[in-house]
Design a protein around this motif. Sequence first.
Motif, PDB file in Angstrom:
ATOM      1  N   ARG A  44       3.481   4.867   0.695  1.00 21.96           N
ATOM      2  CA  ARG A  44       3.961   5.495  -0.537  1.00 21.96           C
ATOM      3  C   ARG A  44       3.209   4.950  -1.748  1.00 21.96           C
ATOM      4  O   ARG A  44       2.854   5.707  -2.667  1.00 21.96           O
ATOM      5  CB  ARG A  44       5.461   5.256  -0.687  1.00 21.96           C
ATOM      6  CG  ARG A  44       6.075   5.960  -1.895  1.00 21.96           C
ATOM      7  CD  ARG A  44       6.073   7.458  -1.748  1.00 21.96           C
ATOM      8  NE  ARG A  44       7.049   7.903  -0.773  1.00 21.96           N
ATOM      9  CZ  ARG A  44       7.223   9.170  -0.419  1.00 21.96           C
ATOM     10  NH1 ARG A  44       6.478  10.116  -0.955  1.00 21.96           N
ATOM     11  NH2 ARG A  44       8.137   9.504   0.480  1.00 21.96           N
ATOM     12  N   SER A  99       5.945   2.184   5.634  1.00 24.98           N
ATOM     13  CA  SER A  99       6.309   3.314   4.766  1.00 24.98           C
ATOM     14  C   SER A  99       6.069   2.992   3.297  1.00 24.98           C
ATOM     15  O   SER A  99       5.592   3.840   2.526  1.00 24.98           O
ATOM     16  CB  SER A  99       7.781   3.681   4.965  1.00 24.98           C
ATOM     17  OG  SER A  99       8.019   4.156   6.257  1.00 24.98           O
ATOM     18  N   ILE A 100       6.396   1.766   2.902  1.00 19.75           N
ATOM     19  CA  ILE A 100       6.255   1.398   1.483  1.00 19.75           C
ATOM     20  C   ILE A 100       4.783   1.369   1.088  1.00 19.75           C
ATOM     21  O   ILE A 100       4.402   1.889   0.025  1.00 19.75           O
ATOM     22  CB  ILE A 100       6.941   0.046   1.214  1.00 19.75           C
ATOM     23  CG1 ILE A 100       8.459   0.212   1.308  1.00 19.75           C
ATOM     24  CG2 ILE A 100       6.548  -0.507  -0.157  1.00 19.75           C
ATOM     25  CD1 ILE A 100       9.248  -1.070   1.177  1.00 19.75           C
ATOM     26  N   GLY A 152       9.362  -1.247   6.078  1.00 15.22           N
ATOM     27  CA  GLY A 152       9.687   0.087   6.602  1.00 15.22           C
ATOM     28  C   GLY A 152       8.622   0.619   7.527  1.00 15.22           C
ATOM     29  O   GLY A 152       8.280   1.804   7.487  1.00 15.22           O
ATOM     30  N   TYR A 210      11.746   7.326  -4.517  1.00 13.21           N
ATOM     31  CA  TYR A 210      12.695   7.096  -3.418  1.00 13.21           C
ATOM     32  C   TYR A 210      14.095   7.612  -3.744  1.00 13.21           C
ATOM     33  O   TYR A 210      14.772   8.187  -2.890  1.00 13.21           O
ATOM     34  CB  TYR A 210      12.753   5.605  -3.075  1.00 13.21           C
ATOM     35  CG  TYR A 210      11.557   5.116  -2.299  1.00 13.21           C
ATOM     36  CD1 TYR A 210      11.305   5.592  -1.020  1.00 13.21           C
ATOM     37  CD2 TYR A 210      10.679   4.183  -2.837  1.00 13.21           C
ATOM     38  CE1 TYR A 210      10.201   5.150  -0.294  1.00 13.21           C
ATOM     39  CE2 TYR A 210       9.586   3.732  -2.122  1.00 13.21           C
ATOM     40  CZ  TYR A 210       9.341   4.218  -0.847  1.00 13.21           C
ATOM     41  OH  TYR A 210       8.259   3.784  -0.135  1.00 13.21           O
ATOM     42  N   THR A 229      14.144   2.989   0.891  1.00 12.24           N
ATOM     43  CA  THR A 229      13.093   3.468   1.796  1.00 12.24           C
ATOM     44  C   THR A 229      13.674   3.996   3.094  1.00 12.24           C
ATOM     45  O   THR A 229      13.237   5.019   3.621  1.00 12.24           O
ATOM     46  CB  THR A 229      12.097   2.333   2.102  1.00 12.24           C
ATOM     47  OG1 THR A 229      11.502   1.893   0.886  1.00 12.24           O
ATOM     48  CG2 THR A 229      10.997   2.800   3.046  1.00 12.24           C
ATOM     49  N   ILE A 238      14.059  -0.848  -3.694  1.00  9.77           N
ATOM     50  CA  ILE A 238      13.050  -0.026  -3.013  1.00  9.77           C
ATOM     51  C   ILE A 238      13.170  -0.198  -1.504  1.00  9.77           C
ATOM     52  O   ILE A 238      13.139   0.784  -0.746  1.00  9.77           O
ATOM     53  CB  ILE A 238      11.629  -0.399  -3.502  1.00  9.77           C
ATOM     54  CG1 ILE A 238      11.436   0.071  -4.950  1.00  9.77           C
ATOM     55  CG2 ILE A 238      10.562   0.210  -2.598  1.00  9.77           C
ATOM     56  CD1 ILE A 238      10.187  -0.471  -5.617  1.00  9.77           C
ATOM     57  N   GLN A 239      13.305  -1.454  -1.060  1.00  9.02           N
ATOM     58  CA  GLN A 239      13.476  -1.694   0.381  1.00  9.02           C
ATOM     59  C   GLN A 239      14.668  -0.914   0.922  1.00  9.02           C
ATOM     60  O   GLN A 239      14.598  -0.304   1.993  1.00  9.02           O
ATOM     61  CB  GLN A 239      13.685  -3.183   0.649  1.00  9.02           C
ATOM     62  CG  GLN A 239      12.442  -4.044   0.507  1.00  9.02           C
ATOM     63  CD  GLN A 239      12.725  -5.484   0.908  1.00  9.02           C
ATOM     64  OE1 GLN A 239      13.507  -5.761   1.803  1.00  9.02           O
ATOM     65  NE2 GLN A 239      12.082  -6.426   0.232  1.00  9.02           N
ATOM     66  N   ASN A 250      11.226  11.071   9.196  1.00 12.06           N
ATOM     67  CA  ASN A 250      11.547  11.460   7.829  1.00 12.06           C
ATOM     68  C   ASN A 250      11.678  12.979   7.737  1.00 12.06           C
ATOM     69  O   ASN A 250      11.713  13.670   8.749  1.00 12.06           O
ATOM     70  CB  ASN A 250      10.498  10.918   6.856  1.00 12.06           C
ATOM     71  CG  ASN A 250       9.086  11.409   7.151  1.00 12.06           C
ATOM     72  OD1 ASN A 250       8.894  12.482   7.722  1.00 12.06           O
ATOM     73  ND2 ASN A 250       8.090  10.617   6.785  1.00 12.06           N
TER      74      ASN A 250
END
Length: 655
Positions: free
Chosen positions: A69, A65-66, A62, A127, A193, A189-190, A582
Amino acid sequence: MYISEEEMRFLRLLAQQYPSIRAASTEIINLSAIMELPKGTEHFLSDIHGEYEAFLHVLRNGSGSIKRRIHEIFDGVLSLQEQQQLATLIYYPEQKMPLILKSIQKEKQAEWYSDTLFRLIKLCRVYSSKYTRNRVRKALPKDFAYIIEELLHQQESISNRQEYYTKIINSIIDTGRGGPFIIALSYLIQRLTIARLHVIGDVYDRGPGAHIIMDKLLEHHSVDFQWGNHDIVWMGAAAGSEACICNVIRVSLRYANMETLENGYAISMLPLISLAVDVYGQDPCKQFMPKDCSDFNSHEQMLMARMHKAITIIQLKLEGQIVQRRPQYGMKDRLLLDRINFEDATIDINGTTYPLIDSHFPTIDPENPYQLSEDEAIVMEKLVLSFKNSERLQAHTRFLFSKGSMYLTFNGNLLYHGCIPMTKDGKLAHFTFEGVDHGPRAFMDRLERLARQGYFAKDKPEQKLYGMDTMWYLWSGPQSPLFGKDKMATFERYFIADKSAHTENKNPYYKYRTEQNVAEAILREFGMNPAKGHILNGHVPVKVKGGEDPIKAGGKLLVIDGGFAKAYQSQTGIAGYTLIFNSYGLLLAAHQPFESTQKAIEKGEDIHSHTKIVEHNKKRIRVKDTDDGRRIQQTIDDLKMLLDAYRTGAIKELD
């Protein structure tokens, strides 16, 4: 309450879906709650150019992004090395997990499973909090849906739930399902996201894996696509355009990249090989030697060079035929074969005579230079059949038509690949067709309709041919919004040494797009709010090492082509830009070159990315502030009207 006849017909249809006051009220409550959720994260990529390993990695992480986080949640709990290992596990769970377990003593593996599951569930909760339970439920893997839902919505900190929660985790491990469960959570999760993926053109050419990228996009849960010039030429080839087919093959041979053509789409090059050997078997073809060909021996390189020349000559002939039958394209200056002086090996272009560095043209008839030889015509007939019969290519092309467009307006942003045609004095260009004025938006809408016609109008040969010619025009035409130059100097690059003849002048758009008033004028043209909107653009790599800034026009225009393709990285100094939008604002990520998937897995080497906040909102963006929110609000308004109709007796409850 007065209800018109038209409104009554609509309400009766709506009543079939919501047959009672209770049903309509429940839906209003549900939709009103959704409006207050944070907007989903949007991910923007452009100009991937077949670099599938880098693309897949950026998609998995992402654009960082992951990892960000993980750092927010586990900073102070996990070391940076442990955070990176967790991130890599999420990106590549099947490959990374065996390597981790191999480094852990067997008696401690159960503890690792437990710790990892707790961490992944914690991430999943964060998420999933941005989505409704129903939407999360739809994203859950079938094998573990019930268990994951239980874990996501239980609070282990509540004393009377601690044992229940811990027992679920222990049972997963005891039954040997820890590994599959970690894999399932990682992919969840992927998926959670990124709510929406935007690809702003040019998946094809340069790199070897465009077909792999397209396969992945076909699987994606929410994606849109703005066509690039390298995409439209493949789409034209799939439709059966001979000129587009030639360009696709020529570019593949130029960069010694036949992987997508031959192995990806199973298109046989045997007819072209046979022609190249027969006609150019003694030709040194110096100007046609492929670039980046270190993986091939000298014999293979020479064969590719001869194929390269053979398809280039055919291309120049076929393009000349299009220019002749479409005078409205204004491309008469690209009719060059009839300007060759075959006796003294020169060509006259715009009053200047240039010597040719290659004058071996065995298939060109000076009396009819744009006519294919009999052998060339046979080769093209076979190639057209190969392209039209490639099931994988046709599936990918249908996807590009169903999910793609010339441009997109979405959540306040205007997305397009190339340019908005402009005049030399910086005004938006207008065009007249059939006596009707077309501004840039209407012009792009017309081009899109014609491109679709070129693929789908199979029972109307004249319309289909016009549409296919339009796809070729979009690839290389002087006013094409996807191309953005006054010409594609194919002939000049191959046959003229004087580089001044190679010049391809960019559309004035590229001069004026740095000016805020121009960007605002473009936004207004497409019905956008110039005060809040942004333009997201690709196509021309940002030369970062030369000091170029991707943020232009006072922050109104962002260029996210930083050079995914390795061929461009020596010019740009980086390996691509991506953008994240976001609920807090816009973040631009500049990426360094990606080494390999193997190194990412084995050594935890992530793409090094520098993230810059382009815009930070003081107030968090909610669903009600988005395009989806406006559609939901319209549905709420309709349901309220239905509710009033029920309560006043204008419509009877059906339930």
